[in-house]
Design an enzyme around this catalytic site. Structure first.
Site, PDB file in Angstrom:
ATOM      1  N   GLY A  86       0.825  -1.207   0.000  1.00  0.00           N
ATOM      2  CA  GLY A  86       0.000   0.000   0.000  1.00  0.00           C
ATOM      3  C   GLY A  86       0.858   1.254   0.000  1.00  0.00           C
ATOM      4  CG  ASP A 112      -7.885 -11.305   3.662  1.00  0.00           C
ATOM      5  OD1 ASP A 112      -7.788 -10.931   4.851  1.00  0.00           O
ATOM      6  OD2 ASP A 112      -8.810 -10.957   2.904  1.00  0.00           O
ATOM      7  CE  LYS A 115      -0.628 -17.061  23.157  1.00  0.00           C
ATOM      8  NZ  LYS A 115      -2.021 -17.498  23.069  1.00  0.00           N
ATOM      9  CE1 TYR A 120      -9.021   2.731   8.375  1.00  0.00           C
ATOM     10  CE2 TYR A 120      -9.546   4.804   9.482  1.00  0.00           C
ATOM     11  CZ  TYR A 120      -8.628   3.969   8.877  1.00  0.00           C
ATOM     12  OH  TYR A 120      -7.317   4.371   8.769  1.00  0.00           O
ATOM     13  CE  LYS A 173      -6.849   0.993  10.907  1.00  0.00           C
ATOM     14  NZ  LYS A 173      -5.514   0.463  10.651  1.00  0.00           N
ATOM     15  CE1 TYR A 231      -4.797 -11.047  21.536  1.00  0.00           C
ATOM     16  CE2 TYR A 231      -2.841 -12.434  21.639  1.00  0.00           C
ATOM     17  CZ  TYR A 231      -4.165 -12.251  21.280  1.00  0.00           C
ATOM     18  OH  TYR A 231      -4.850 -13.271  20.666  1.00  0.00           O
TER      19      TYR A 231
HETATM   20  P1  NAD Z   1      -3.515   1.816   1.662  1.00  0.00           P
HETATM   21  O1  NAD Z   1      -4.932   1.489   1.358  1.00  0.00           O
HETATM   22  O2  NAD Z   1      -2.671   2.399   0.586  1.00  0.00           O
HETATM   23  O3  NAD Z   1      -2.748   0.527   2.217  1.00  0.00           O
HETATM   24  C1  NAD Z   1      -3.367  -0.505   2.909  1.00  0.00           C
HETATM   25  C2  NAD Z   1      -2.801  -1.829   2.409  1.00  0.00           C
HETATM   26  O4  NAD Z   1      -3.398  -2.910   3.131  1.00  0.00           O
HETATM   27  C3  NAD Z   1      -3.109  -2.075   0.922  1.00  0.00           C
HETATM   28  O5  NAD Z   1      -1.936  -2.478   0.264  1.00  0.00           O
HETATM   29  C4  NAD Z   1      -4.167  -3.173   0.950  1.00  0.00           C
HETATM   30  O6  NAD Z   1      -4.150  -3.963  -0.216  1.00  0.00           O
HETATM   31  C5  NAD Z   1      -3.776  -3.925   2.207  1.00  0.00           C
HETATM   32  N1  NAD Z   1      -4.866  -4.694   2.809  1.00  0.00           N
HETATM   33  C6  NAD Z   1      -6.129  -4.269   3.079  1.00  0.00           C
HETATM   34  N2  NAD Z   1      -6.820  -5.251   3.664  1.00  0.00           N
HETATM   35  C7  NAD Z   1      -5.982  -6.318   3.787  1.00  0.00           C
HETATM   36  C8  NAD Z   1      -6.121  -7.628   4.300  1.00  0.00           C
HETATM   37  N3  NAD Z   1      -7.273  -8.050   4.839  1.00  0.00           N
HETATM   38  N4  NAD Z   1      -5.053  -8.458   4.257  1.00  0.00           N
HETATM   39  C9  NAD Z   1      -3.875  -8.057   3.709  1.00  0.00           C
HETATM   40  N5  NAD Z   1      -3.692  -6.826   3.199  1.00  0.00           N
HETATM   41  C10 NAD Z   1      -4.736  -5.969   3.236  1.00  0.00           C
HETATM   42  O7  NAD Z   1      -3.537   2.762   2.944  1.00  0.00           O
HETATM   43  P2  NAD Z   1      -2.345   3.530   3.689  1.00  0.00           P
HETATM   44  O8  NAD Z   1      -2.646   4.969   3.640  1.00  0.00           O
HETATM   45  O9  NAD Z   1      -1.039   3.040   3.222  1.00  0.00           O
HETATM   46  O10 NAD Z   1      -2.602   3.052   5.185  1.00  0.00           O
HETATM   47  C11 NAD Z   1      -1.777   2.080   5.815  1.00  0.00           C
HETATM   48  C12 NAD Z   1      -2.223   1.899   7.254  1.00  0.00           C
HETATM   49  O11 NAD Z   1      -2.080   3.128   7.968  1.00  0.00           O
HETATM   50  C13 NAD Z   1      -3.684   1.471   7.406  1.00  0.00           C
HETATM   51  O12 NAD Z   1      -3.793   0.543   8.463  1.00  0.00           O
HETATM   52  C14 NAD Z   1      -4.376   2.755   7.769  1.00  0.00           C
HETATM   53  O13 NAD Z   1      -5.541   2.511   8.527  1.00  0.00           O
HETATM   54  C15 NAD Z   1      -3.308   3.473   8.572  1.00  0.00           C
HETATM   55  N6  NAD Z   1      -3.507   4.926   8.538  1.00  0.00           N
HETATM   56  C16 NAD Z   1      -3.207   5.647   7.416  1.00  0.00           C
HETATM   57  C17 NAD Z   1      -3.444   7.007   7.401  1.00  0.00           C
HETATM   58  C18 NAD Z   1      -3.136   7.861   6.182  1.00  0.00           C
HETATM   59  O14 NAD Z   1      -3.473   9.036   6.197  1.00  0.00           O
HETATM   60  N7  NAD Z   1      -2.488   7.352   5.170  1.00  0.00           N
HETATM   61  C19 NAD Z   1      -3.978   7.657   8.526  1.00  0.00           C
HETATM   62  C20 NAD Z   1      -4.291   6.883   9.641  1.00  0.00           C
HETATM   63  C21 NAD Z   1      -4.033   5.523   9.647  1.00  0.00           C
HETATM   64  N1  UDP Z   2      -2.133 -17.264  14.720  1.00  0.00           N
HETATM   65  C1  UDP Z   2      -1.505 -17.047  13.513  1.00  0.00           C
HETATM   66  N2  UDP Z   2      -0.170 -17.318  13.424  1.00  0.00           N
HETATM   67  C2  UDP Z   2       0.546 -17.821  14.463  1.00  0.00           C
HETATM   68  C3  UDP Z   2      -0.111 -18.020  15.692  1.00  0.00           C
HETATM   69  C4  UDP Z   2      -1.465 -17.740  15.787  1.00  0.00           C
HETATM   70  O1  UDP Z   2      -2.114 -16.599  12.551  1.00  0.00           O
HETATM   71  O2  UDP Z   2       1.749 -18.036  14.285  1.00  0.00           O
HETATM   72  C5  UDP Z   2      -3.564 -16.957  14.823  1.00  0.00           C
HETATM   73  C6  UDP Z   2      -4.376 -18.153  15.248  1.00  0.00           C
HETATM   74  O3  UDP Z   2      -5.080 -18.613  14.100  1.00  0.00           O
HETATM   75  C7  UDP Z   2      -5.315 -17.646  16.283  1.00  0.00           C
HETATM   76  C8  UDP Z   2      -4.951 -16.181  16.486  1.00  0.00           C
HETATM   77  O4  UDP Z   2      -3.704 -15.987  15.842  1.00  0.00           O
HETATM   78  O5  UDP Z   2      -6.641 -17.653  15.814  1.00  0.00           O
HETATM   79  C9  UDP Z   2      -4.796 -15.788  17.947  1.00  0.00           C
HETATM   80  O6  UDP Z   2      -3.808 -16.594  18.527  1.00  0.00           O
HETATM   81  P1  UDP Z   2      -3.752 -16.823  20.087  1.00  0.00           P
HETATM   82  O7  UDP Z   2      -2.638 -17.779  20.349  1.00  0.00           O
HETATM   83  O8  UDP Z   2      -3.713 -15.533  20.799  1.00  0.00           O
HETATM   84  O9  UDP Z   2      -5.156 -17.425  20.406  1.00  0.00           O
HETATM   85  P2  UDP Z   2      -5.716 -18.910  20.399  1.00  0.00           P
HETATM   86  O10 UDP Z   2      -4.996 -19.665  19.325  1.00  0.00           O
HETATM   87  O11 UDP Z   2      -5.415 -19.402  21.749  1.00  0.00           O
HETATM   88  O12 UDP Z   2      -7.159 -18.708  20.118  1.00  0.00           O
END
Ligand code: NAD
Ligand code: UDP
Ligand code: UDP
Length: 315
Positions: A18, A64, A111, A151, A155, A165
């Site tokens: 991003g 994702d 963790k 959002y 957040k 945590y």
């Molecule tokens: P952006 O949209 O350019 O970047 C976000 C990135 O996250 C993108 O590359 C997108 O593809 C990826 N993404 C979204 N959902 C995802 C998912 N489920 N799994 C994996 N990747 C995923 O936005 P940005 O401006 O670069 O923002 C980056 C971070 O900073 C965000 O968390 C945003 O909330 C935070 N933030 C940004 C601003 C700003 O002004 N730029 C202000 C406050 C907070």
């Molecule tokens: N998790 C992950 N990668 C790791 C360890 C955990 O994605 O290396 C994920 C896992 O799927 C879990 C979540 O992180 O759902 C939270 O993990 P945590 O150990 O805190 O909780 P628990 O597994 O005990 O629910």
């Protein structure tokens, strides 16, 4: 060389394709780290990282973060989440899932690895603030059921998870509340005000002012933000945040439009469109905490940052 290798960290950046993430990735690589960039490319783009494909220290994984992730790293920066209102409102359920399930998975990963984890939180946790400028101690004025809630509340819940945590499991956390940030590599159709105004001005199209343009924002250039993020990650374990990161110089949106028109030499006219629901009236960070804990403050002013961003959109 050997010294570099022994101190080299393997760093995970979620959302690394991003806007902000790709600048952070560049900086981490520049400092000699290995970087694993994890992104589902929802709003990010391979274009933002294409210059890194031949770098042996860089790895991209399309994934994702609402799904578990099992990798081995020394540090995590969790940035994955669409940041522009247009994009985070496109699929609000997925936005909340990304913030909440994504945070749970990344915290679970941290963790297991016992590693530090940074969270890109936001000034949106303050909502439409009744305290100005916003201090970290202010709890916010957020609508829990409006179009921005996926959002804002996502957040906020992520912050809750980070602090639980930390308290319950002793995890080392770094929570940054980022204020409006801009610069090169914002997507041209990102929908945020600076990219919208620049693209409109360069195309000679009308500049879309929402409301009467008297609402305010404080704009931080991306290099300044990345510097603060790196400094925050390097702080002792006792520093958890939340900490405001942004530029405290405040402008009205109408002033911003005038600046963009002036700097581009555009003949675009202003058009006034309705103010979106729950659009915050004013926003300006108090960065006293960042100044004292990180010895940091922004150095790129809006004119210089806009000029660099205009250059990016012009080429
Ligand atoms: P952006 O949209 O350019 O970047 C976000 C990135 O996250 C993108 O590359 C997108 O593809 C990826 N993404 C979204 N959902 C995802 C998912 N489920 N799994 C994996 N990747 C995923 O936005 P940005 O401006 O670069 O923002 C980056 C971070 O900073 C965000 O968390 C945003 O909330 C935070 N933030 C940004 C601003 C700003 O002004 N730029 C202000 C406050 C907070
Ligand atoms: N998790 C992950 N990668 C790791 C360890 C955990 O994605 O290396 C994920 C896992 O799927 C879990 C979540 O992180 O759902 C939270 O993990 P945590 O150990 O805190 O909780 P628990 O597994 O005990 O629910
Ligand atoms: N805005 C505007 N015209 C646009 C895009 C945004 O006037 O084309 C306004 C928007 O209503 C808000 C401010 O600019 O008051 C900042 O919007 P942005 O989407 O960049 O970020 P926000 O701070 O609202 O998340």
């Amino acid at each position: 060389m050997n010294e570099n290798r022994s101190s080299r960290k393997r760093v995970l950046v979620t959302g690394g394709a991003g806007f902000v993430g790709s600048h952070l990735v560049d900086r981490l690589l520049h400092e000699g780290n290995e970087v694993l960039c994890v992104d589902n490319l929802f709003t990010g783009s391979k274009k933002n990282i294409e210059h890194l494909h031949h770098n042996p220290l860089f790895e991209f994984m399309r994934h994702d973060i609402t799904m578990p992730l099992y990798v081995e790293v020394d540090e995590i920066y969790n940035l994955a989440c669409p940041a522009s209102p247009v994009h985070y409102q496109h699929d609000p359920i997925q936005t909340t899932k990304t913030s909440v399930h994504g945070a749970i998975n990344m915290l679970g990963l941290a963790k297991r690895l016992r590693c530090k984890i940074f969270q890109a939180s936001t000034s949106e946790v303050y909502g439409d603030p009744s305290v100005h400028p916003q201090l970290e101690t202010y709890w916010g004025n957020v609508n829990p059921i409006g179009p921005r809630s996926c959002y804002d509340e996502g957040k906020r819940c992520a912050e809750t998870l980070f602090f639980d945590y930390n308290r319950q499991l002793g995890l080392s956390i770094k929570v940054a509340r980022i204020f409006n940030t801009y610069g090169p590599r914002m997507h041209f159709a990102d929908g945020r005000v600076i990219s919208n105004f620049i693209v409109q001005a360069l195309d000679g199209k009308p500049i879309t002012l929402f409301g009467d343009g008297s609402q305010t924002r404080s704009f931080c250039y991306v290099d300044d933000l990345v510097e603060a993020m790196i400094r925050l990650m390097a702080t002792p374990e006792s520093v958890t945040g939340p900490i405001n990161l942004g530029n405290p110089v405040e402008f009205t949106i109408a002033e911003l439009a005038k600046k963009v028109i002036g700097l581009t030499g555009s003949k675009s006219e202003l058009v006034f469109l309705p103010l979106p629901q729950d659009d915050p009236r004013q926003r300006k960070p108090d960065i006293g905490l960042a100044r004292s804990l990180l010895n940091w403050e922004p150095v790129v002013d809006l004119d210089r940052g806009l000029a660099r961003t205009i250059e990016f959109f012009s080429t």
